[in-house]
Design a protein around this motif. Structure first.
Motif, PDB file in Angstrom:
ATOM      1  N   ARG A 138       1.023  -1.344   0.349  1.00 40.55           N
ATOM      2  CA  ARG A 138      -0.010   0.069   0.137  1.00 40.55           C
ATOM      3  C   ARG A 138       1.287   1.621   0.177  1.00 40.55           C
ATOM      4  NH1 ARG A 138      -2.865   3.933   1.005  1.00 40.55           N
ATOM      5  NH2 ARG A 138      -4.968   4.400   1.522  1.00 40.55           N
ATOM      6  N   THR A 296      -9.906  -6.276   1.898  1.00 41.16           N
ATOM      7  CA  THR A 296      -9.277  -5.243   1.841  1.00 41.16           C
ATOM      8  C   THR A 296     -10.616  -4.186   0.939  1.00 41.16           C
ATOM      9  OG1 THR A 296      -9.104  -5.799  -0.950  1.00 41.16           O
ATOM     10  CG2 THR A 296      -7.537  -6.229   0.641  1.00 41.16           C
ATOM     11  N   GLN A 297     -11.011  -3.121   0.984  1.00 43.51           N
ATOM     12  CA  GLN A 297     -11.383  -1.993   0.816  1.00 43.51           C
ATOM     13  C   GLN A 297     -12.696  -2.713  -0.466  1.00 43.51           C
ATOM     14  OE1 GLN A 297     -10.143   1.835   1.064  1.00 43.51           O
ATOM     15  NE2 GLN A 297     -10.410   1.852   3.317  1.00 43.51           N
ATOM     16  N   GLU A 298     -11.814  -2.912  -1.337  1.00 37.59           N
ATOM     17  CA  GLU A 298     -12.706  -3.410  -2.448  1.00 37.59           C
ATOM     18  C   GLU A 298     -13.444  -4.944  -2.415  1.00 37.59           C
ATOM     19  OE1 GLU A 298      -9.266  -3.172  -2.081  1.00 37.59           O
ATOM     20  OE2 GLU A 298      -9.277  -1.505  -2.825  1.00 37.59           O
ATOM     21  N   ARG A 299     -12.935  -5.780  -1.419  1.00 42.79           N
ATOM     22  CA  ARG A 299     -13.377  -6.628  -0.927  1.00 42.79           C
ATOM     23  C   ARG A 299     -15.015  -6.464  -0.380  1.00 42.79           C
ATOM     24  NH1 ARG A 299     -11.189 -11.959   0.287  1.00 42.79           N
ATOM     25  NH2 ARG A 299     -12.560 -12.274   0.565  1.00 42.79           N
TER      26      ARG A 299
END
Ligand code: GZL
Length: 309
Positions: A138, A296-299
């Motif tokens: 990140r 993660t934020q996407e999931r």
């Protein structure tokens, strides 16, 4: 013919239910509450008679519970050990009583591994390393120095020791990334909030860029403290945690958490299966580790719905 069937059924004794004594360490976090529920549900589903005692995070109370189980002559004893040291004597007492032991969730640090049949629980070192790998990726374009604050779990507990070691083993790859603040906050939301408030008293040039919390409850408390200080969690200070509770995944979806390493509390069925196999005289592997991932934020949004805790 039916005469054989009748005679066999008459002679076959109905199985006497297995009695399992379980020393649960506490109810300090959402993870622990879900773990207790998983053990209770799994016992009911498998017809195992569960006698569970909660130690409120006291190893001494765990010893007392285990001695009660010996007196009760339970068939199997399961222990979720609050800390990893100091277990030799009590486990020798259990061995002398001829009762098999399963270590659940956290691990014990004993030289004589014949003192327990198996340990069912996560690879905490790997969980810490996953958090570290996420952070390196990140911040791969961010020049240092990068200051990291760490909220440790219960001092002396396997998850806290090993998550810290796993995390450090990875972030040590960047010499301009260092853990500048670190303290135990016992895996609880209140202590996480209080300790983070203390960390944020530091002058601005000493303030952390990242928080690594050893569990969600401490991360959620720390998020309150970060907002109280007028800062944006997930932006001004990146927040990483471990467990994967519904509340944490909701904050992840809201952008206040950046990554949540999964730690699976739903290991009640594995415990009951182990108890049955032990009573059936089968041998078990010394270590059984549930599969785990990272959120993660996407999931996050999709992951929230399926959460059982
Ligand atoms: C990990 C477990 C830890 C959780 C915390 O397997 O022992 O204890 O990460 C819990 O939430 O309090």
């Amino acid at each position: 013919g039916d005469w054989l069937q009748t005679s066999v059924s008459e002679t076959a004794k109905p199985e006497t239910p297995i009695t399992l004594g379980f020393s649960q360490l506490g109810k300090e976090s959402a993870w622990r509450v879900a773990n207790t529920a998983s053990v209770q549900e799994a016992a009911a589903e498998s017809g195992i008679r569960l006698v569970m005692k909660n130690a409120e995070q006291s190893q001494k109370k765990q010893f007392e519970a285990i001695r009660d189980f010996i007196q009760m002559k339970v068939d199997v004893i399961a222990i979720a050990p609050v800390v990893e040291s100091g277990w030799e004597d009590i486990l020798r007492e259990v061995k002398a009583a001829g009762i098999p032991v399963v270590i659940l969730d956290r691990s014990v640090n004993v030289k004589d591994t014949s003192l327990f049949v198996t340990t069912i629980g996560s690879n905490f070192y790997e969980e810490g390393a996953k958090a570290g790998k996420y952070l390196l990726d990140r911040l791969r374009h961010l020049p240092g120095p990068i200051r990291i604050a760490e909220l440790q779990g219960t001092s002396g507990s396997a998850p806290s020791i090993q998550r810290g070691e796993g995390f450090r083993s990875v972030v040590s790859a960047r010499e301009d990334m260092s853990i500048t603040q670190s303290a135990p906050a016992d895996f609880t939301e209140d202590k996480g909030r209080a300790i983070m408030r203390g960390f944020l008293q530091a002058p601005a040039e000493k303030r952390p860029h990242v928080l690594f919390a050893h569990n969600d409850d401490m991360a959620l408390g720390a998020i309150d403290a970060i907002e109280e200080a007028g800062l944006k969690p997930g932006e001004d200070i990146l927040v990483l945690s471990v467990d994967g509770s519904r509340r944490a995944l909701e904050q992840l979806a809201a952008g206040k958490l950046n990554a949540v390493v999964e730690c699976n509390p739903l290991i009640g069925p594995q415990l009951m299966q182990a108890a049955k196999e032990i009573m059936a005289g089968r041998t078990l592997p010394k270590r059984m580790v549930p599969p785990e991932d990272i959120f993660t934020q996407e999931r996050a949004a999709e992951a929230v719905n399926g959460r059982k805790f």
